[in-house]
Motif scaffolding. Structure first.
Motif, PDB file in Angstrom:
ATOM      1  N   MET A 133      68.113  58.814  68.324  1.00 43.05           N
ATOM      2  CA  MET A 133      67.402  59.882  68.257  1.00 43.05           C
ATOM      3  C   MET A 133      68.158  61.158  68.809  1.00 43.05           C
ATOM      4  SD  MET A 133      63.478  60.862  69.885  1.00 43.05           S
ATOM      5  CE  MET A 133      63.126  62.577  70.278  1.00 43.05           C
ATOM      6  N   ALA A 134      68.475  62.208  68.345  1.00 41.66           N
ATOM      7  CA  ALA A 134      68.888  63.523  68.895  1.00 41.66           C
ATOM      8  C   ALA A 134      68.039  64.160  69.464  1.00 41.66           C
ATOM      9  CB  ALA A 134      69.808  64.166  67.896  1.00 41.66           C
ATOM     10  N   ASP A 135      68.371  64.459  70.875  1.00 40.80           N
ATOM     11  CA  ASP A 135      67.587  65.584  71.770  1.00 40.80           C
ATOM     12  C   ASP A 135      68.266  66.806  71.394  1.00 40.80           C
ATOM     13  OD1 ASP A 135      65.712  63.629  72.442  1.00 40.80           O
ATOM     14  OD2 ASP A 135      66.347  63.503  74.339  1.00 40.80           O
ATOM     15  N   ILE A 136      67.698  67.864  70.658  1.00 39.30           N
ATOM     16  CA  ILE A 136      68.676  68.956  70.429  1.00 39.30           C
ATOM     17  C   ILE A 136      67.623  70.174  70.763  1.00 39.30           C
ATOM     18  CG2 ILE A 136      69.882  67.918  68.639  1.00 39.30           C
ATOM     19  CD1 ILE A 136      66.866  70.375  67.753  1.00 39.30           C
ATOM     20  N   ILE A 150      72.749  60.420  62.871  1.00 39.26           N
ATOM     21  CA  ILE A 150      71.538  60.186  63.587  1.00 39.26           C
ATOM     22  C   ILE A 150      70.323  59.790  62.725  1.00 39.26           C
ATOM     23  CG2 ILE A 150      70.281  62.278  63.829  1.00 39.26           C
ATOM     24  CD1 ILE A 150      71.524  60.613  66.884  1.00 39.26           C
ATOM     25  N   ASP A 151      69.475  59.096  63.211  1.00 34.17           N
ATOM     26  CA  ASP A 151      68.384  58.564  62.621  1.00 34.17           C
ATOM     27  C   ASP A 151      66.919  59.372  62.708  1.00 34.17           C
ATOM     28  OD1 ASP A 151      69.349  55.760  61.967  1.00 34.17           O
ATOM     29  OD2 ASP A 151      69.865  55.787  63.747  1.00 34.17           O
ATOM     30  N   PHE A 152      66.640  60.110  63.769  1.00 32.32           N
ATOM     31  CA  PHE A 152      65.848  60.932  64.060  1.00 32.32           C
ATOM     32  C   PHE A 152      66.223  62.075  64.949  1.00 32.32           C
ATOM     33  CE2 PHE A 152      64.317  56.463  64.286  1.00 32.32           C
ATOM     34  CZ  PHE A 152      63.030  56.620  63.681  1.00 32.32           C
ATOM     35  N   VAL A 153      65.670  63.250  64.738  1.00 31.13           N
ATOM     36  CA  VAL A 153      65.873  64.275  65.462  1.00 31.13           C
ATOM     37  C   VAL A 153      64.806  65.095  66.376  1.00 31.13           C
ATOM     38  CG1 VAL A 153      66.867  67.013  65.190  1.00 31.13           C
ATOM     39  CG2 VAL A 153      67.784  65.067  63.829  1.00 31.13           C
ATOM     40  N   GLY A 154      65.006  65.102  67.345  1.00 30.83           N
ATOM     41  CA  GLY A 154      63.747  65.655  68.199  1.00 30.83           C
ATOM     42  C   GLY A 154      64.157  67.047  69.001  1.00 30.83           C
ATOM     43  N   THR A 155      63.196  67.871  68.725  1.00 33.68           N
ATOM     44  CA  THR A 155      63.191  69.184  69.503  1.00 33.68           C
ATOM     45  C   THR A 155      63.226  69.571  70.874  1.00 33.68           C
ATOM     46  OG1 THR A 155      60.787  69.528  68.983  1.00 33.68           O
ATOM     47  CG2 THR A 155      62.526  70.041  67.335  1.00 33.68           C
ATOM     48  N   PRO A 185      63.766  61.854  59.830  1.00 34.19           N
ATOM     49  CA  PRO A 185      62.415  62.383  60.497  1.00 34.19           C
ATOM     50  C   PRO A 185      62.727  63.062  61.627  1.00 34.19           C
ATOM     51  CG  PRO A 185      62.278  60.129  60.204  1.00 34.19           C
ATOM     52  CD  PRO A 185      63.671  60.337  59.879  1.00 34.19           C
ATOM     53  N   VAL A 186      61.712  64.344  61.764  1.00 33.59           N
ATOM     54  CA  VAL A 186      61.995  65.440  62.880  1.00 33.59           C
ATOM     55  C   VAL A 186      60.715  64.964  64.004  1.00 33.59           C
ATOM     56  CG1 VAL A 186      61.452  67.842  63.443  1.00 33.59           C
ATOM     57  CG2 VAL A 186      62.715  67.141  61.153  1.00 33.59           C
ATOM     58  N   ILE A 187      61.092  64.560  65.186  1.00 32.27           N
ATOM     59  CA  ILE A 187      60.144  64.436  66.017  1.00 32.27           C
ATOM     60  C   ILE A 187      59.895  65.553  67.055  1.00 32.27           C
ATOM     61  CG2 ILE A 187      59.587  63.111  68.107  1.00 32.27           C
ATOM     62  CD1 ILE A 187      60.018  61.520  65.528  1.00 32.27           C
ATOM     63  N   ALA A 188      58.605  66.024  66.861  1.00 33.41           N
ATOM     64  CA  ALA A 188      58.422  67.173  67.776  1.00 33.41           C
ATOM     65  C   ALA A 188      58.165  66.926  69.223  1.00 33.41           C
ATOM     66  CB  ALA A 188      57.169  68.042  67.180  1.00 33.41           C
ATOM     67  N   GLU A 189      58.923  67.584  69.976  1.00 39.46           N
ATOM     68  CA  GLU A 189      58.730  67.353  71.490  1.00 39.46           C
ATOM     69  C   GLU A 189      59.091  68.543  72.175  1.00 39.46           C
ATOM     70  OE1 GLU A 189      60.372  64.096  74.979  1.00 39.46           O
ATOM     71  OE2 GLU A 189      61.310  64.135  72.831  1.00 39.46           O
ATOM     72  N   GLY A 190      58.312  68.985  73.417  1.00 40.36           N
ATOM     73  CA  GLY A 190      58.753  69.807  74.307  1.00 40.36           C
ATOM     74  C   GLY A 190      57.464  70.966  74.252  1.00 40.36           C
ATOM     75  N   LYS A 191      57.054  70.924  75.440  1.00 37.66           N
ATOM     76  CA  LYS A 191      56.016  71.988  75.705  1.00 37.66           C
ATOM     77  C   LYS A 191      54.855  71.955  74.763  1.00 37.66           C
ATOM     78  CE  LYS A 191      59.581  75.153  77.519  1.00 37.66           C
ATOM     79  NZ  LYS A 191      60.199  76.169  77.333  1.00 37.66           N
ATOM     80  N   GLY A 205      55.517  69.738  59.466  1.00 32.77           N
ATOM     81  CA  GLY A 205      56.497  68.901  58.755  1.00 32.77           C
ATOM     82  C   GLY A 205      57.129  67.992  59.980  1.00 32.77           C
ATOM     83  N   ALA A 206      56.559  67.694  61.109  1.00 34.41           N
ATOM     84  CA  ALA A 206      57.018  66.732  62.025  1.00 34.41           C
ATOM     85  C   ALA A 206      56.565  65.243  61.466  1.00 34.41           C
ATOM     86  CB  ALA A 206      56.605  67.193  63.422  1.00 34.41           C
ATOM     87  N   TYR A 207      57.452  64.393  61.619  1.00 37.38           N
ATOM     88  CA  TYR A 207      57.142  63.221  61.311  1.00 37.38           C
ATOM     89  C   TYR A 207      56.408  62.379  62.386  1.00 37.38           C
ATOM     90  CZ  TYR A 207      58.296  58.475  59.292  1.00 37.38           C
ATOM     91  OH  TYR A 207      58.212  57.351  58.505  1.00 37.38           O
ATOM     92  N   ALA A 208      56.414  62.744  63.834  1.00 40.24           N
ATOM     93  CA  ALA A 208      55.612  62.315  64.917  1.00 40.24           C
ATOM     94  C   ALA A 208      55.774  63.314  65.918  1.00 40.24           C
ATOM     95  CB  ALA A 208      55.892  61.004  65.494  1.00 40.24           C
ATOM     96  N   VAL A 209      54.982  63.168  67.057  1.00 41.68           N
ATOM     97  CA  VAL A 209      54.995  64.177  68.003  1.00 41.68           C
ATOM     98  C   VAL A 209      55.000  63.550  69.403  1.00 41.68           C
ATOM     99  CG1 VAL A 209      53.771  66.049  69.177  1.00 41.68           C
ATOM    100  CG2 VAL A 209      53.369  65.728  66.849  1.00 41.68           C
ATOM    101  N   VAL A 210      56.020  63.785  70.308  1.00 38.12           N
ATOM    102  CA  VAL A 210      55.925  63.376  71.478  1.00 38.12           C
ATOM    103  C   VAL A 210      55.303  64.202  72.493  1.00 38.12           C
ATOM    104  CG1 VAL A 210      57.522  63.083  73.576  1.00 38.12           C
ATOM    105  CG2 VAL A 210      58.320  62.264  71.204  1.00 38.12           C
ATOM    106  N   VAL A 211      54.354  63.781  73.323  1.00 40.40           N
ATOM    107  CA  VAL A 211      53.615  64.695  74.402  1.00 40.40           C
ATOM    108  C   VAL A 211      54.007  63.808  75.729  1.00 40.40           C
ATOM    109  CG1 VAL A 211      51.550  65.402  75.521  1.00 40.40           C
ATOM    110  CG2 VAL A 211      51.999  65.472  73.098  1.00 40.40           C
ATOM    111  N   GLY A 212      54.347  64.421  76.845  1.00 39.45           N
ATOM    112  CA  GLY A 212      54.820  63.941  77.993  1.00 39.45           C
ATOM    113  C   GLY A 212      53.774  64.445  79.150  1.00 39.45           C
ATOM    114  N   GLY A 213      54.295  65.505  79.729  1.00 35.41           N
ATOM    115  CA  GLY A 213      53.612  66.177  80.669  1.00 35.41           C
ATOM    116  C   GLY A 213      52.247  66.470  80.794  1.00 35.41           C
ATOM    117  N   ALA A 214      51.667  66.891  79.537  1.00 40.88           N
ATOM    118  CA  ALA A 214      50.233  67.200  79.402  1.00 40.88           C
ATOM    119  C   ALA A 214      49.499  65.820  79.510  1.00 40.88           C
ATOM    120  CB  ALA A 214      50.147  67.924  78.135  1.00 40.88           C
ATOM    121  N   ILE A 215      49.893  64.647  79.387  1.00 39.45           N
ATOM    122  CA  ILE A 215      49.297  63.502  79.600  1.00 39.45           C
ATOM    123  C   ILE A 215      49.614  62.677  80.628  1.00 39.45           C
ATOM    124  CG2 ILE A 215      48.902  61.197  78.555  1.00 39.45           C
ATOM    125  CD1 ILE A 215      49.294  62.459  75.750  1.00 39.45           C
TER     126      ILE A 215
END
Length: 234
Positions: A133-136, A150-155, A185-191, A205-215
């Motif tokens: 996964m690319a963190d970009i 790359i296989d996944f691209v994350g924001t 697949p685009v993985i939405a991540e960040g804020k 259009g995101a394939y999945a969403v990453v949530v961290g700090g809020a959880i």
């Protein structure tokens, strides 16, 4: 888990980032409580976990059995990047059993003189079956990572590089443009702090969403409450 099964599990889902770094209240030297966070995420219906370090990858994988996006955050003198930046970290994460390895795929100059495309191809040559996964932080970086294999691209890094600093809130525009421009697949991540924001990412259009700090970061959550309360109290 094979790639097809993994892709099905991630599609339209919530990936919870379970991390605690030195200096944070939930960090335990030589131990970890992140498997407990991961268990709570699984009970809520999370499709995967993102975590930092070999110990957390191994223990969370054992505790919950969900797909793991593994990273290793490590500072190197002369490098701006710190998320899985050398083969040493990749080797460790492969051995730990990370289903997906995420790495900094920004276009900033690397300390070893290689391009990020060179590094991606080196990893793929050594570990042909390993998903990456690319963190970009920008559209250009996402397209470059995609073209490099790359296989996944994350924001993940939008708002955290010198040329994107100042962006407030989730980068909806970047997610939407990436989803239109690339065919991985685009993985939405960040804020992403609120449920409606995560839902909007999927709509764009995101394939999945990453949530961290809020959880999983209670100090960060409490600070947001305190900031709003302080504004009212003035």
């Amino acid at each position: 888990m094979d790639k097809e099964s993994l892709m099905k599990q991630l599609k339209g889902g919530l990936i919870v980032s379970c991390q605690a770094l030195p200096g944070e209240p939930l960090y335990i030297e030589g131990d970890t409580m992140m498997p407990l966070m991961a268990k709570a995420a699984k009970e809520a219906g999370a499709c995967a976990i993102r975590t930092n370090g070999v110990m957390d990858v191994e223990r969370i994988k054992e505790a919950v059995g969900l797909p793991i996006i593994g990273i290793i955050k490590k500072d190197y003198p002369g490098w701006e990047q710190y998320i899985t930046v050398t083969m040493e970290e990749v080797d460790s994460l492969v051995k730990a059993g990370a289903d997906i390895i995420a790495l900094d795929c920004t276009l900033r100059e690397r300390g070893d003189g290689k391009t990020i495309g060179d590094f991606i191809r080196e990893i793929k040559s050594k570990y042909p079956e390993q998903l990456l996964m690319a963190d970009i932080s920008s559209l250009e970086e996402g397209i470059n990572a995609w073209k490099s294999g790359i296989d996944f691209v994350g924001t993940t890094l939008s708002g955290y590089t010198p040329y994107t600093v100042g962006k407030e809130g989730p980068d909806y525009e970047l997610v939407e443009k990436l989803a239109e421009a690339i065919d991985v697949p685009v993985i939405a991540e960040g804020k992403v702090h609120y449920p409606e924001q995560a839902a909007k990412m999927l709509e764009l259009g995101a394939y999945a969403v990453v949530v961290g700090g809020a959880i999983t970061r209670p100090l960060e959550i409490a600070k947001r409450f305190m900031k709003e309360i302080a504004n009212v109290s003035k």
